[in-house]
Scaffold this active site. Structure first.
Site, PDB file in Angstrom:
ATOM      1  N   CYS A  45       0.621  -1.152   0.045  1.00  0.00           N
ATOM      2  CA  CYS A  45       0.137  -0.307  -0.265  1.00  0.00           C
ATOM      3  C   CYS A  45       0.848   1.242   0.151  1.00  0.00           C
ATOM      4  CB  CYS A  45      -0.708   0.128   0.782  1.00  0.00           C
ATOM      5  SG  CYS A  45      -1.773   1.401   1.171  1.00  0.00           S
ATOM      6  N   ASP A  47       0.413   3.888   1.602  1.00  0.00           N
ATOM      7  CA  ASP A  47       0.157   4.523   2.791  1.00  0.00           C
ATOM      8  C   ASP A  47       2.020   4.721   4.232  1.00  0.00           C
ATOM      9  OD1 ASP A  47      -0.387   4.668   5.194  1.00  0.00           O
ATOM     10  OD2 ASP A  47      -1.986   4.263   5.235  1.00  0.00           O
ATOM     11  N   ARG A  49       2.959   5.197   6.625  1.00  0.00           N
ATOM     12  CA  ARG A  49       2.995   4.059   7.700  1.00  0.00           C
ATOM     13  C   ARG A  49       3.746   2.711   6.929  1.00  0.00           C
ATOM     14  NH1 ARG A  49      -2.648   5.127   9.905  1.00  0.00           N
ATOM     15  NH2 ARG A  49      -2.867   4.838   8.009  1.00  0.00           N
ATOM     16  N   HIS A 101      -2.800  -3.903   4.431  1.00  0.00           N
ATOM     17  CA  HIS A 101      -2.205  -3.422   6.381  1.00  0.00           C
ATOM     18  C   HIS A 101      -3.626  -3.352   7.020  1.00  0.00           C
ATOM     19  CE1 HIS A 101      -3.053   0.888   5.891  1.00  0.00           C
ATOM     20  NE2 HIS A 101      -2.133   0.277   4.887  1.00  0.00           N
ATOM     21  N   CYS A 104      -6.241  -0.022   6.966  1.00  0.00           N
ATOM     22  CA  CYS A 104      -6.318   0.619   5.512  1.00  0.00           C
ATOM     23  C   CYS A 104      -7.569   1.433   4.831  1.00  0.00           C
ATOM     24  CB  CYS A 104      -5.539  -0.358   4.716  1.00  0.00           C
ATOM     25  SG  CYS A 104      -5.376  -0.177   3.100  1.00  0.00           S
TER      26      CYS A 104
END
Ligand code: CO
Length: 219
Positions: A45, A47, A49, A101, A104
């Site tokens: 992803c 993302d 993080r 994750h 998400c």
């Protein structure tokens, strides 16, 4: 020159990192500039993080990375297909890891009914996974746990999409590689878990197995 931009800090940090790295290992950059031979392709992803190298302890040169919203493997995505083809056919990676994750944003949005404009078209892929697993998801009362389960189902569906590409089917036939992995990362404790590992040569259900005896790579 105007005020310091936030991005200038990144350039400063980069200088410090390059100097430290060279101080620790004088040949580091010369070696890496010659070639790369990563053993892993990571499809994760976007993302911020979930940084592939930081959470797996891999260093530059060790992991080839493709990231998009909600780690999707979409057969019309030329970007993903190009990365996959290069990683599998040229770099000859032995493992392709799809990593989702918990928490998400893409999966959360896909479970909702809000019209989000352009991104609707991307999230449609996750909505399909949601619809295909409706009975299992509806049986989970806690919305948080239900969403986490869709994250997991989505990762496994994307591994299924990898299997359906001729890139993977041809590589399995030609060199019995790579393994495909479905992983999920927990933002709460930083732990990665393997949900599924698919061995090279695993048979596909009808009608997804293709005749891949020829040398032609149609993608
Ligand atoms: Co995400």
């Amino acid at each position: 020159m105007g005020r310091t931009k936030a991005s200038d800090l990144l350039l400063l940090k980069n200088r410090a990192w390059a100097e430290e790295t060279k101080a620790r290992d004088a040949g580091f950059f010369d070696r890496l500039a010659q070639t790369q031979s990563p053993r892993f392709l990571w499809i994760g992803c976007a993302d911020s993080r979930v940084p592939a190298d930081a959470i797996t302890g891999t260093r530059p040169g060790e992991i080839f990375v493709h990231r998009n919203i909600a780690n999707l493997v979409v057969h019309t995505d030329l970007n993903m297909l190009s990365v996959l083809s290069y990683a599998v056919n040229v770099l000859e990676v032995d493992h392709v890891i799809v990593c989702g994750h918990h928490g998400c944003g893409g999966v959360h949005a896909a479970m909702g009914t809000k019209d989000l404009g352009l991104i609707n078209k991307w999230l449609r892929n996750i909505k399909d996974v949601c619809a295909a697993n409706r009975a299992e998801l509806d049986a989970i009362a806690d919305p948080h746990l239900r969403e986490n389960r869709l994250v997991e189902l989505n990762v496994m569906a994307q591994v299924g999409n990898l299997m359906k590409t001729t890139i993977i089917q041809r590589a399995w036939k030609k060199r019995r590689s790579p393994w495909l992995h479905a992983w999920v990362y927990d933002l709460g404790d930083g732990i990665l878990q393997e949900l599924e590992a698919v061995a090279p040569g695993t048979p596909l259900e009808y009608p997804f197995a293709l005749d891949v005896d020829g040398e032609v790579e149609p993608e």
